[in-house]
Design a protein around this motif. Structure first.
Motif, PDB file in Angstrom:
ATOM      1  N   PRO A  33       0.832  -1.210   0.000  1.00 39.94           N
ATOM      2  CA  PRO A  33       0.000   0.000   0.000  1.00 39.94           C
ATOM      3  C   PRO A  33       0.865   1.258   0.000  1.00 39.94           C
ATOM      4  CG  PRO A  33      -0.711  -1.555   1.704  1.00 39.94           C
ATOM      5  CD  PRO A  33       0.600  -2.036   1.191  1.00 39.94           C
ATOM      6  N   LEU A  35       0.523   4.919   1.219  1.00 35.48           N
ATOM      7  CA  LEU A  35      -0.332   5.769   2.031  1.00 35.48           C
ATOM      8  C   LEU A  35      -0.106   7.228   1.658  1.00 35.48           C
ATOM      9  CD1 LEU A  35      -0.162   3.053   3.629  1.00 35.48           C
ATOM     10  CD2 LEU A  35      -0.570   4.383   5.684  1.00 35.48           C
ATOM     11  N   ASP A 127      -4.206   5.485   7.270  1.00 35.34           N
ATOM     12  CA  ASP A 127      -5.529   5.750   6.724  1.00 35.34           C
ATOM     13  C   ASP A 127      -6.519   4.863   7.457  1.00 35.34           C
ATOM     14  OD1 ASP A 127      -5.222   3.211   5.637  1.00 35.34           O
ATOM     15  OD2 ASP A 127      -4.756   3.936   3.623  1.00 35.34           O
ATOM     16  N   SER A 128      -7.702   4.691   6.932  1.00 33.57           N
ATOM     17  CA  SER A 128      -8.718   3.918   7.648  1.00 33.57           C
ATOM     18  C   SER A 128      -8.410   2.431   7.690  1.00 33.57           C
ATOM     19  CB  SER A 128     -10.091   4.139   7.000  1.00 33.57           C
ATOM     20  OG  SER A 128     -10.057   3.758   5.624  1.00 33.57           O
ATOM     21  N   ASP A 129      -7.508   1.947   6.815  1.00 35.41           N
ATOM     22  CA  ASP A 129      -7.231   0.511   6.734  1.00 35.41           C
ATOM     23  C   ASP A 129      -5.806   0.141   7.132  1.00 35.41           C
ATOM     24  OD1 ASP A 129      -9.814  -0.129   5.744  1.00 35.41           O
ATOM     25  OD2 ASP A 129      -9.193   0.527   3.748  1.00 35.41           O
ATOM     26  N   ASN A 130      -4.833   0.980   6.811  1.00 36.23           N
ATOM     27  CA  ASN A 130      -3.433   0.607   6.976  1.00 36.23           C
ATOM     28  C   ASN A 130      -2.697   1.640   7.827  1.00 36.23           C
ATOM     29  OD1 ASN A 130      -3.409  -1.700   4.947  1.00 36.23           O
ATOM     30  ND2 ASN A 130      -4.057  -0.012   3.632  1.00 36.23           N
ATOM     31  N   THR A 142       1.429  -2.307   7.765  1.00 35.21           N
ATOM     32  CA  THR A 142       0.521  -3.393   8.129  1.00 35.21           C
ATOM     33  C   THR A 142      -0.905  -2.876   8.135  1.00 35.21           C
ATOM     34  OG1 THR A 142       0.060  -5.100   9.788  1.00 35.21           O
ATOM     35  CG2 THR A 142       0.625  -2.928  10.608  1.00 35.21           C
ATOM     36  N   ARG A 143      -1.833  -3.805   8.113  1.00 26.77           N
ATOM     37  CA  ARG A 143      -3.243  -3.431   8.237  1.00 26.77           C
ATOM     38  C   ARG A 143      -3.555  -3.124   9.692  1.00 26.77           C
ATOM     39  NH1 ARG A 143      -6.854  -4.088   4.358  1.00 26.77           N
ATOM     40  NH2 ARG A 143      -8.523  -4.338   5.887  1.00 26.77           N
ATOM     41  N   GLN A 144      -4.354  -2.124   9.910  1.00 27.37           N
ATOM     42  CA  GLN A 144      -4.822  -1.851  11.254  1.00 27.37           C
ATOM     43  C   GLN A 144      -5.773  -2.963  11.708  1.00 27.37           C
ATOM     44  OE1 GLN A 144      -6.033   2.042  12.598  1.00 27.37           O
ATOM     45  NE2 GLN A 144      -5.459   2.954  10.632  1.00 27.37           N
ATOM     46  N   GLN A 146      -9.114  -4.154  12.677  1.00 27.27           N
ATOM     47  CA  GLN A 146     -10.441  -3.650  12.374  1.00 27.27           C
ATOM     48  C   GLN A 146     -11.401  -3.965  13.519  1.00 27.27           C
ATOM     49  OE1 GLN A 146     -10.885  -1.752   9.534  1.00 27.27           O
ATOM     50  NE2 GLN A 146      -8.663  -2.063   9.386  1.00 27.27           N
TER      51      GLN A 146
END
Length: 374
Positions: A33, A35, A127-130, A142-144, A146
């Protein structure tokens, strides 16, 4: 690389062995990703708080939303870094970041890696995902996690309700940690129970070698306290952790409410180990035959637990479910112990390396002096 493809060569007895490597198509690798926006510098104190929050986070895969450090941005004037496993909760505040959304960073071994932590200032993008954490040479993406983080503020006691306050000398916390580790422990494989008692203007640590023995009381010097006399029990793992984070003030409401360890902008809320209601009051000098404690949950059920009456019969399925819950708690306690041991070993290893470097510097200086000619 050979005409037949890449190979890995390795020592095999007195010869050199080799193994062909099957290439993985680049299309199978996930796209990294990118960002948007500018990276946000993270001050060293904030980075330390993130590490401490992760040390207090859960490792239970069934509660994945708690498996990391939560940067709570709900209050624009005072952000919080939070970590909890349901039995103790860490929070640190007094900082702000130019972000509008909260961030939930999953715990990862890479974030504990020495090279990454010694490679200059951390910077963050999210961001909202990573989420991306980067240093001078390294970048971790990494992915946050959720999901909605629990309302951690509801578990924090109101400071106005605190009745007893005990303040320790902050320069003596390391010595106090060693003292706590030497206090007798009658349940080392379960709760590692230790007692705290404020009585007659003196702060005491309580421990015993076996369940049927009276409590051994060890006085602690250089303590300032005020409020009604009180005795409360908790796991010594949490006590050592709070002292290790520099929290030198203990605030208590009563033996059934959570303990609050705090200093400046940090605090740790710890659930006490509930003793049998029929035990002697704190004023009695040597309570004996104290039954083993049972922990109270923090986020799942904030109300005190009550044991089922003897008239309530459980069927085999309910008993089996209870056994699985007991096994899960023991496994979680074991994982927490291993994590604490790993942190301790890392600290010892770092200290030993620092001592070795200092000794090498001294030896070099001595050799230089010996080589001088007058």
């Amino acid at each position: 690389t050979t005409p037949g493809g890449p190979v890995i060569k390795f020592a095999l007895a007195d010869n050199l062995g080799e193994s062909k490597v099957k290439l993985i198509p680049l299309a199978e690798f996930p796209v990294t990703p990118r960002l948007p926006g500018e990276a946000i510098p993270l001050p060293p104190e904030l980075r330390r708080s993130i590490h401490e929050a992760m040390e207090c986070a859960s490792i239970d895969s069934t509660r994945y939303v708690l498996n990391g450090a939560f940067i709570d941005a709900s209050n624009p004037k005072a952000f919080n870094v939070v970590g909890t496993d349901g039995k103790h909760l860490y929070s640190a505040n007094s900082f702000t970041l130019p972000i509008k959304l909260s961030v939930l960073i999953p715990s990862h071994k890479f974030l504990q890696w020495k090279e990454f932590n010694q490679d200059g200032e951390w910077q963050m993008k999210a961001d909202s995902d990573n989420i991306q954490l980067s240093s001078r040479r390294w970048r971790f993406i990494t992915r946050q996690i959720q999901g909605n983080y629990p309302n951690w503020r509801q578990t924090v006691p109101n400071p106005a309700d605190d009745k007893t306050h005990i303040t320790l000398d902050p320069t003596k916390l390391e010595t106090l940690i060693k003292l706590v580790q030497r206090i007798p422990c009658h349940d080392p494989d379960r709760y590692q129970t230790i007692g705290l008692e404020w009585r007659d203007g003196q702060f005491l640590l309580l421990g015993k070698d076996s369940e049927n023995e009276p409590w051994t009381r060890v006085p602690v010097s250089d303590v300032q306290g005020k409020g009604p006399e009180m005795r409360i029990f908790l796991s010594r793992r949490f006590l050592i952790k709070a002292f290790g984070y520099g929290m030198n003030t203990i605030s208590l409401v009563d033996p059934m409410h959570p303990l609050r360890f705090h200093t400046k902008a940090k605090q740790m809320i710890v659930m006490p180990l509930r003793m049998d209601p029929g035990q002697p009051p704190p004023q009695q000098p040597k309570p004996v035959n104290v039954p083993p404690p049972t922990p109270k949950p923090m986020l799942n059920n904030p109300t005190p637990e009550t044991p089922p009456s003897s008239t309530e019969a459980k069927n085999a399925v309910e008993e089996a479910i209870d056994m699985t819950m007991i096994i899960r708690d023991k496994l979680n306690d074991g994982f927490n112990l291993l994590r604490d041991l790993s942190v301790k070993l890392k600290t010892i290893n770092r200290d030993q390396k620092a001592s070795a470097r200092e000794m090498q510097s001294v030896r070099s200086t001595l050799r230089s002096i010996q080589g001088l000619k007058i």
